[in-house]
Design a protein around this motif. Structure first.
Motif, PDB file in Angstrom:
ATOM      1  N   ALA A  88       0.831  -1.210   0.000  1.00 50.37           N
ATOM      2  CA  ALA A  88       0.000   0.000   0.000  1.00 50.37           C
ATOM      3  C   ALA A  88       0.862   1.255   0.000  1.00 50.37           C
ATOM      4  CB  ALA A  88      -0.925  -0.002   1.212  1.00 50.37           C
ATOM      5  N   TYR A  89       1.929   1.243   0.819  1.00 47.70           N
ATOM      6  CA  TYR A  89       2.786   2.429   0.909  1.00 47.70           C
ATOM      7  C   TYR A  89       3.520   2.682  -0.399  1.00 47.70           C
ATOM      8  CZ  TYR A  89       6.492   5.590   2.266  1.00 47.70           C
ATOM      9  OH  TYR A  89       7.352   6.661   2.315  1.00 47.70           O
ATOM     10  N   LEU A  90       4.099   1.636  -0.972  1.00 44.38           N
ATOM     11  CA  LEU A  90       4.839   1.816  -2.222  1.00 44.38           C
ATOM     12  C   LEU A  90       3.896   2.160  -3.381  1.00 44.38           C
ATOM     13  CD1 LEU A  90       7.572  -0.923  -1.933  1.00 44.38           C
ATOM     14  CD2 LEU A  90       7.955   1.523  -2.245  1.00 44.38           C
ATOM     15  N   SER A  91       2.684   1.633  -3.361  1.00 45.87           N
ATOM     16  CA  SER A  91       1.705   2.022  -4.379  1.00 45.87           C
ATOM     17  C   SER A  91       1.398   3.508  -4.255  1.00 45.87           C
ATOM     18  CB  SER A  91       0.423   1.203  -4.221  1.00 45.87           C
ATOM     19  OG  SER A  91       0.656  -0.164  -4.457  1.00 45.87           O
ATOM     20  N   PHE A  92       1.308   3.998  -3.028  1.00 43.82           N
ATOM     21  CA  PHE A  92       1.078   5.415  -2.748  1.00 43.82           C
ATOM     22  C   PHE A  92       2.234   6.269  -3.271  1.00 43.82           C
ATOM     23  CE2 PHE A  92       1.794   8.911   0.336  1.00 43.82           C
ATOM     24  CZ  PHE A  92       0.630   9.638   0.150  1.00 43.82           C
ATOM     25  N   VAL A  93       3.454   5.838  -2.970  1.00 44.24           N
ATOM     26  CA  VAL A  93       4.638   6.600  -3.399  1.00 44.24           C
ATOM     27  C   VAL A  93       4.779   6.591  -4.918  1.00 44.24           C
ATOM     28  CG1 VAL A  93       7.154   6.665  -3.329  1.00 44.24           C
ATOM     29  CG2 VAL A  93       5.855   6.264  -1.227  1.00 44.24           C
ATOM     30  N   ILE A  94       4.693   5.407  -5.513  1.00 45.20           N
ATOM     31  CA  ILE A  94       4.849   5.296  -6.965  1.00 45.20           C
ATOM     32  C   ILE A  94       3.722   6.028  -7.684  1.00 45.20           C
ATOM     33  CG2 ILE A  94       4.713   3.640  -8.886  1.00 45.20           C
ATOM     34  CD1 ILE A  94       6.437   1.742  -7.245  1.00 45.20           C
ATOM     35  N   GLY A  95       2.502   5.951  -7.140  1.00 41.70           N
ATOM     36  CA  GLY A  95       1.397   6.690  -7.734  1.00 41.70           C
ATOM     37  C   GLY A  95       1.647   8.183  -7.748  1.00 41.70           C
ATOM     38  N   GLY A  96       2.231   8.712  -6.663  1.00 44.80           N
ATOM     39  CA  GLY A  96       2.561  10.134  -6.624  1.00 44.80           C
ATOM     40  C   GLY A  96       3.600  10.520  -7.669  1.00 44.80           C
ATOM     41  N   ILE A  97       4.601   9.667  -7.861  1.00 41.84           N
ATOM     42  CA  ILE A  97       5.627   9.952  -8.866  1.00 41.84           C
ATOM     43  C   ILE A  97       5.021   9.869 -10.275  1.00 41.84           C
ATOM     44  CG2 ILE A  97       7.810   9.169  -9.852  1.00 41.84           C
ATOM     45  CD1 ILE A  97       8.506   8.064  -7.055  1.00 41.84           C
ATOM     46  N   GLN A  98       4.191   8.866 -10.505  1.00 45.35           N
ATOM     47  CA  GLN A  98       3.530   8.745 -11.806  1.00 45.35           C
ATOM     48  C   GLN A  98       2.693   9.986 -12.116  1.00 45.35           C
ATOM     49  OE1 GLN A  98       1.617   5.043 -10.803  1.00 45.35           O
ATOM     50  NE2 GLN A  98       2.937   3.829 -12.144  1.00 45.35           N
ATOM     51  N   ARG A  99       2.033  10.492 -11.113  1.00 46.58           N
ATOM     52  CA  ARG A  99       1.233  11.715 -11.308  1.00 46.58           C
ATOM     53  C   ARG A  99       2.123  12.887 -11.689  1.00 46.58           C
ATOM     54  NH1 ARG A  99      -1.556  14.688  -6.317  1.00 46.58           N
ATOM     55  NH2 ARG A  99       0.652  15.110  -6.018  1.00 46.58           N
ATOM     56  N   GLN A 100       3.235  13.046 -10.991  1.00 45.14           N
ATOM     57  CA  GLN A 100       4.153  14.150 -11.279  1.00 45.14           C
ATOM     58  C   GLN A 100       4.720  14.062 -12.692  1.00 45.14           C
ATOM     59  OE1 GLN A 100       7.063  14.080  -8.158  1.00 45.14           O
ATOM     60  NE2 GLN A 100       5.590  14.626  -6.564  1.00 45.14           N
ATOM     61  N   LEU A 101       4.851  12.831 -13.196  1.00 49.58           N
ATOM     62  CA  LEU A 101       5.374  12.638 -14.553  1.00 49.58           C
ATOM     63  C   LEU A 101       4.275  12.717 -15.616  1.00 49.58           C
ATOM     64  CD1 LEU A 101       7.884   9.698 -13.934  1.00 49.58           C
ATOM     65  CD2 LEU A 101       8.421  12.106 -14.302  1.00 49.58           C
ATOM     66  N   GLY A 102       3.039  12.946 -15.184  1.00 50.05           N
ATOM     67  CA  GLY A 102       1.938  13.041 -16.133  1.00 50.05           C
ATOM     68  C   GLY A 102       1.369  11.701 -16.562  1.00 50.05           C
ATOM     69  N   LEU A 103       1.759  10.625 -15.886  1.00 45.03           N
ATOM     70  CA  LEU A 103       1.248   9.284 -16.201  1.00 45.03           C
ATOM     71  C   LEU A 103      -0.015   9.060 -15.367  1.00 45.03           C
ATOM     72  CD1 LEU A 103       4.703   7.477 -16.003  1.00 45.03           C
ATOM     73  CD2 LEU A 103       3.585   8.408 -18.046  1.00 45.03           C
ATOM     74  N   LEU A 104      -1.073   9.781 -15.702  1.00 45.01           N
ATOM     75  CA  LEU A 104      -2.223   9.875 -14.813  1.00 45.01           C
ATOM     76  C   LEU A 104      -2.994   8.567 -14.697  1.00 45.01           C
ATOM     77  CD1 LEU A 104      -3.502  13.468 -15.647  1.00 45.01           C
ATOM     78  CD2 LEU A 104      -1.853  12.729 -13.912  1.00 45.01           C
ATOM     79  N   ASP A 105      -3.164   7.846 -15.792  1.00 49.44           N
ATOM     80  CA  ASP A 105      -3.887   6.569 -15.727  1.00 49.44           C
ATOM     81  C   ASP A 105      -3.149   5.577 -14.834  1.00 49.44           C
ATOM     82  OD1 ASP A 105      -5.897   7.503 -17.379  1.00 49.44           O
ATOM     83  OD2 ASP A 105      -5.018   6.651 -19.202  1.00 49.44           O
ATOM     84  N   ASP A 106      -1.834   5.513 -14.994  1.00 46.94           N
ATOM     85  CA  ASP A 106      -1.031   4.627 -14.148  1.00 46.94           C
ATOM     86  C   ASP A 106      -1.109   5.061 -12.687  1.00 46.94           C
ATOM     87  OD1 ASP A 106      -0.246   3.176 -16.365  1.00 46.94           O
ATOM     88  OD2 ASP A 106       1.640   4.267 -16.626  1.00 46.94           O
ATOM     89  N   ALA A 107      -1.074   6.372 -12.462  1.00 48.99           N
ATOM     90  CA  ALA A 107      -1.137   6.902 -11.100  1.00 48.99           C
ATOM     91  C   ALA A 107      -2.458   6.549 -10.433  1.00 48.99           C
ATOM     92  CB  ALA A 107      -0.940   8.411 -11.110  1.00 48.99           C
ATOM     93  N   VAL A 108      -3.554   6.685 -11.176  1.00 47.12           N
ATOM     94  CA  VAL A 108      -4.867   6.351 -10.618  1.00 47.12           C
ATOM     95  C   VAL A 108      -4.915   4.876 -10.221  1.00 47.12           C
ATOM     96  CG1 VAL A 108      -7.311   6.044 -11.204  1.00 47.12           C
ATOM     97  CG2 VAL A 108      -6.163   8.197 -11.728  1.00 47.12           C
TER      98      VAL A 108
END
Length: 297
Positions: A88-108
């Protein structure tokens, strides 16, 4: 005598319940602290192995940042299936990085996983779930999915308003991000009140110079500008410039951004026929500094 005995018994019973509740709460906090330490240790090990795989000596050429992120996301569910807190924690962290990179579908996708796991592990009204909900909601805002974004951000805010112990940093984040989605939905006046509260919470908990406090102050000034509240906007955007000048100097990009916002405001206000504020507005943008609590030119 009987009344006194009964009264003492009631008081004793009430104190016993209170002590039991405090003991249980302390035990719960201790258990969470221990689990957090284990999660941090496992997270470090996972990230170390991930970065080791990107070593050019191990694969004839290192992974790019995007490849490294994708590899980490793929490995999460297979390697951490039996470690839900770390997953859960790493999904949270990686999701935040994906969002910052504009990878919104992956982040969601990553952030929904984090929300689901934390809801099962800690309950829907936990700090952990509120953290993941807020990040997911802001990512949905960036996808212009305003209805779902607002609903999730309001849920995160409601959780954070009732946390014990409180989480003022998280509360400020929920207020700020909820104000953003409300603004983007076209309800500027409602967003204004929410943004004012975000500024107040962040000033009180993090201080006037905290970067996120200044960001909320920028949001407030821009909202006031859009609502035609030019003198209020000038006051707040001048404070942004003054703080960034002192913190970062004249050459920093955030200072330049603040000066640009202030200059645009003055052009808009002048076009609308609004005079400068009584204690400001003279000299070029950025020439105002506070001395003894007052602006001088």
């Amino acid at each position: 005598f009987i009344v006194a005995v009964v009264g003492s018994a009631i008081v004793f019973a009430a104190l016993s319940v209170r002590l039991r509740d405090e003991r249980d709460r302390a035990a719960e906090l201790q258990a969470r602290a221990e689990q957090a330490a284990k999660t941090a240790e496992r997270t470090s090990a996972f990230l170390a192995s991930l970065f080791q795989s990107s070593d050019p000596r191990n694969r004839g050429g290192g992974l790019t940042g995007r490849e490294l992120l994708d590899a980490g996301a793929r490995r999460l569910e297979t390697e951490l299936a039996d470690e839900p807190d770390t997953l859960a924690y790493l999904s949270f962290v990686i999701g935040g990085i994906q969002r910052q990179l504009g990878l919104l579908d992956d982040a969601v996708k990553s952030l929904r996983r984090s929300v689901d796991i934390r809801t099962r592990r800690f309950g829907r009204n936990s700090k952990e779930t509120a953290d993941s909900l807020s990040e997911l909601a802001d990512t949905l805002r960036m996808q212009a999915k305003w209805q779902e974004s607002e609903a999730l951000q309001r849920e995160s805010l409601a959780i954070r308003e009732n946390l014990d112990p409180p989480d003022p940093k998280g509360l400020g984040q929920s207020l700020n991000n909820l104000a953003l989605v409300i603004k983007e939905s076209g309800r500027l006046q409602e967003s204004l009140e929410m943004t004012k509260r975000a500024v107040e919470v962040r000033r009180a908990s993090l201080g006037d110079d905290a970067p996120v406090t200044i960001i909320s102050l920028v949001n407030l000034g821009m909202l006031e500008r859009d609502l035609g509240m030019y003198q209020d906007a000038e006051r707040d955007l001048e404070e942004v410039v003054e703080r960034r000048l002192r913190l970062f100097g004249e050459e920093h990009f955030s200072t330049s951004n603040g000066l640009t916002n202030l200059a645009r405001l003055r052009v808009i206000a002048a076009t609308a026929g609004v005079p400068p504020s009584p204690d400001g507005g003279c000299g070029p943008p950025g020439s105002h500094h506070r001395r003894g609590g007052r602006r001088s030119c």
